[in-house]
Design an enzyme around this catalytic site. Sequence first.
Site, PDB file in Angstrom:
ATOM      1  N   HIS A  74      -9.081  -1.248  13.585  1.00  9.16           N
ATOM      2  CA  HIS A  74      -8.381  -0.769  12.391  1.00  9.16           C
ATOM      3  C   HIS A  74      -7.196   0.127  12.733  1.00  9.16           C
ATOM      4  CE1 HIS A  74     -12.607  -1.284  10.590  1.00  9.16           C
ATOM      5  NE2 HIS A  74     -11.871  -2.287  10.165  1.00  9.16           N
ATOM      6  N   GLU A 126      -7.791   1.389   8.134  1.00 10.80           N
ATOM      7  CA  GLU A 126      -6.537   0.765   8.555  1.00 10.80           C
ATOM      8  C   GLU A 126      -5.361   1.334   7.768  1.00 10.80           C
ATOM      9  OE1 GLU A 126      -6.333  -3.545   8.431  1.00 10.80           O
ATOM     10  OE2 GLU A 126      -4.199  -3.415   7.950  1.00 10.80           O
TER      11      GLU A 126
END
Length: 669
Positions: A74, A126
Site C-alpha cells: 500500500h 494507500e
Amino acid sequence: MGLQVLLADHAGFCFGVQRALDQVDKEVNQGNRVVTYGPLIHNPQVVERLARQGVGEVENLAGASPGRLVIRSHGVGPKVYEQAKQCGFDIVDATCPFVHKVQKLAKDFTDQGYQVIVAGDRNHPEVQGIVAWTGGKALVVADGQEAEALDLQGKAALIAQTTLKEATLRQIESALRSNSIELVVRNTICAATSKRQDAAGRLAAEVDVMVVVGGRNSSNTAKLAQICQGAGVPTYHVETADELDPEWFQGKEKAGVTAGASTPRWIIEEVVQRMTDVNQEQATTELNDQNQEVLEVQEPENEIEDMDKMFAESLKKMEEGQLITGIVVKVSHDEVLVDVAGKSEGVIPMRELATRIPNSASDIVKVGDEVKVVILKAESEDGTLVLSRRRAIEREKIVTLQEAKERGDIVTGEVIAVVKGGLRVDVGVVGFVPASQVERGYVENLEKYIGQTLRMRIMEIDTRRNNAVLSQKVVLEEEYKEARTKTWEEIEEGQTRRGTVRRLTDFGAFVDLGGVDGLLHVSEMSWGRIKHPSEVVKEGDVIDVYVLKVDREKEKVSLGLKQVLPNPWSTVSEKYPIDATITVTVVRLTPFGAFAELEPGVDGLIHISQLADRRVNKPEDVVSVGDQVKVKVLDIKEAERRISLSMRAVKEDEDNAGVQEYLDNQDQQ
C-alpha cells in the site's frame, strides 16, 4: 444437472501483492528478523501464515526493536521512511510499483502548484500514503457528490486510488469539470484492478450466484462484491471455504467465483473445490474451459499492465511471448537490466531469472552476458520491457524433454518443494511428481524428499505452460522387475547374499535380495537367544545373509544370519577349559537341572545332582532364571555341543581350600 463452477479470468494475487510476499519470503529465508509496517496485505489467513513464520507487525516504530522493516504494497509517506531510519530499521520497500507511480505523480503535481485531488477511500492506507507525499495538501473524495462540494480555484490534478472502480473515477471527473478550473486527470487505477473488476462483472452476468473470496478488510475485494451485486445476482463475500453455505447453491445451475488482489491461490482453490463438491455426483466443474488440475490464478507478472497508455507508445512493436536476445547492462541485487538489441532496455525481475529464485541476481548473470529472454509485457507502466530469462530457458528445455519422452529416457531432477498432491522437481523446467508416483508403495511423509535427486520418466508435457508430469515409480517398477528376474535366475541354497531389511515382524525380518523377499526367521538371527528381531536388525539395514532354502514353485526363500557370523562353539575348549571356574547366567530350568549361558549361543547343563552338596528335589529350590552363579567346567563335547557344569564342585573346592588353609596354619604353629 450438477452445479457448474466458473472462475473469473482475473482473480487473486496481483503483481504488487505477490511482489511484497516474495520479498518477505526472501528475507525470512535468509534468516533475518522481519517486521511489516502494519499488516502486509488485507488477508487474515496470509497474515496469520506470516506470523507463524516469525514475521512481526508494528504500527509504532519508536517502541519497536530494530530489524528488517517491510513497507507493505500500500505504501507509506516520506515521514515513515525517515522515522524508520532514525529508529535503526533496515528498510525493505515492498510498495507496489503502481502505487509508487501515484505517489510520484501526487508529489510532482503538488510541486508544480496543482491542487491534488485523490479519488478513493480516505481511511485506506494507500490513500493516506499518497496524501502524505503532497505534504498533507491533497484533498480526498469518495464519489461525485463529495467532488461537487469542493470549492476549487486555479488548477487541479485528479489521481485515483489504484483499486478504485472506473465508474467512480468518471463520476468524480465529471463533477470536477463542472467547476471553472484547469483540470488534469491521470487514470492511475491499476490495470489489474480494472481487469479483475471487468471480469467479475462479465461473469456475474452469466451465473445464478457469485462468491467473492477475500479479506473483509480488503477494499478491492469489497468493490468486487459491489460490482457483482450491482449485476443483480445473489453475491456472498467469504474469507475461506469454511464460510460457504450449501443452501446458497440450491436450485442453481451456474456459480461464479472471483477473488480480491490479496487472496492467495490456495484459498481460491479450496473455495472452488468445496463448491464443486456441493453436488459431486452430477457436478461438472468448468474453470474457464481449463481442467481443474491445472487451475491457476493469473500469474502476477501477467498482470503488469500500463496505467497510462502514453508511457508505452514506443514499445507497441514488441510482442508479448516473443523470444529475443539481449545484453546484460546492469545487475542489481534483485533484478537485471537488459539491452534488447538497442531497441529498449528491459527488466528481468528476480523471480524470472531462473527456475529457482537465486539469493542474488549476480549469482546468475554478469554485465556483458548475452541472454535469451521472453517478453512478458511490452508495455509496462514506466515504458520498459518486462522480461523472463526463466521462460526462455524453459522453452528450450521443454524441447529436450519432449525428445527424452519420445525415446523413453530416464531424467533426473532435484526435489525443490512439497506441494498439495506431490512434489515439485527441477528438470530444467518445474516438473510435478504426483504422490502416487514417488515410490512403488504409499509414502506418508513427502518432506524427506526435499533436496533429493529422483530418477524419473516423463509422463506428460504441457508445452503451453512449460511444465511436465513425471514418475519415479515407473522407473522403480521396471528396475524391480529386472532385479527380480535376475535374482531368481541366480539364487541357490548355500549362497551368501547381500540384502536390505525391508520389514520387521514378531517372528522375523523380510530381506529384499533384489526384487525377491526372503524370510530371516528370528531363530536364525543369532547364536544366542533374542526376544525380538529388532534386537539384531532394523529396517533399512544392509546385511549379508545365508540362503537356507529356496522354493521356486511357491516363490519362498528362507534365510539365516547366524550362519555368516562366527560360531562361538569353535572356541569353547580354549575359552572354557575343563576344571575352570567361571560365572554363568541361569537361563532355563528343567526337572533334571538348570541350563546356564556361558556366552550368547553357548549353554551348559548344571545337572540336578550338581546344583548343591545335598539332595535337591527341584532345581528351583536352589536357583532361579536370571541368577548369576559360579560353576566348574566338568566336561565338554564340542561335536554334540554339550557342556557339563557343576555348582557342587565349586562348593567342594572352596571347602577343601578352607581345610587345607587350616592345616597349613597348624603346621606353622
